[in-house]
Motif scaffolding. Sequence first.
Motif, mmCIF file in Angstrom:
data_model
loop_
_atom_site.group_PDB
_atom_site.id
_atom_site.type_symbol
_atom_site.label_atom_id
_atom_site.label_comp_id
_atom_site.label_asym_id
_atom_site.label_seq_id
_atom_site.Cartn_x
_atom_site.Cartn_y
_atom_site.Cartn_z
ATOM 1 N N UNK A 155 -5.905 1.594 1.731
ATOM 2 C CA UNK A 155 -4.646 1.053 2.219
ATOM 3 C C UNK A 155 -4.588 1.237 3.733
ATOM 4 N N UNK A 156 -4.004 0.267 4.404
ATOM 5 C CA UNK A 156 -3.805 0.354 5.850
ATOM 6 C C UNK A 156 -2.327 0.587 6.103
ATOM 7 N N UNK A 157 -2.034 1.586 6.876
ATOM 8 C CA UNK A 157 -0.653 1.888 7.226
ATOM 9 C C UNK A 157 -0.450 1.566 8.698
ATOM 10 N N UNK A 158 0.575 0.782 9.002
ATOM 11 C CA UNK A 158 0.898 0.442 10.377
ATOM 12 C C UNK A 158 2.102 1.265 10.809
ATOM 13 N N UNK A 159 1.977 1.905 11.952
ATOM 14 C CA UNK A 159 3.060 2.719 12.482
ATOM 15 C C UNK A 159 3.500 2.152 13.816
#
Length: 175
Positions: A63-67
């Motif tokens: 999963x890619x998490x964007x902050x």
Amino acid sequence: MKRKLIILFGAIILGATQTYSSPTINDVVTTIPTENGNVELPEPPQKSTDEEIQAGWKLEKNYTALLQSKLNVFVPLEILSDIDINAVVIDDEELNIPFELELNKEPEKKDYYKLKFSENEIDIDSDGKIDTFIYSPKYINQRIVKENYVQIKGKNISKDGDYYKKIYITIEVDE
């Protein structure tokens, strides 16, 4: 009658603590709620040999998490220009030499910042008489400060020669 009420009350408290108790260390959370649904976590590996322990877990999903982060950065007001003033004074001549100072940005507040010189009145030839004066506006309100000048009074210079003086300029806040 009092005994029955006390026993009944004790049973209610015991049931409430069992229902609302927090999970213990041995309880393992197998799902994590996210915006796109729940993420299933794999079972912790039950490894026994050193080779299996070093191998670790297998990656089943990625999963890619964007902050997003926001910063409040403050850039201080700084003087960018260096000034060299070269003048030849003959006899009792009085010179007014203008100069400009460039700042890194326009001041946010008007009538708030001032220029501070390490010396405003200078005895350039060290004879005891003040002969050089630095004048500047009271406040800095623009990115380029133009109303500065150096006044040299030749009648107060008693010794011939070449003179050098280094003056430091800082920005100070009017409080």
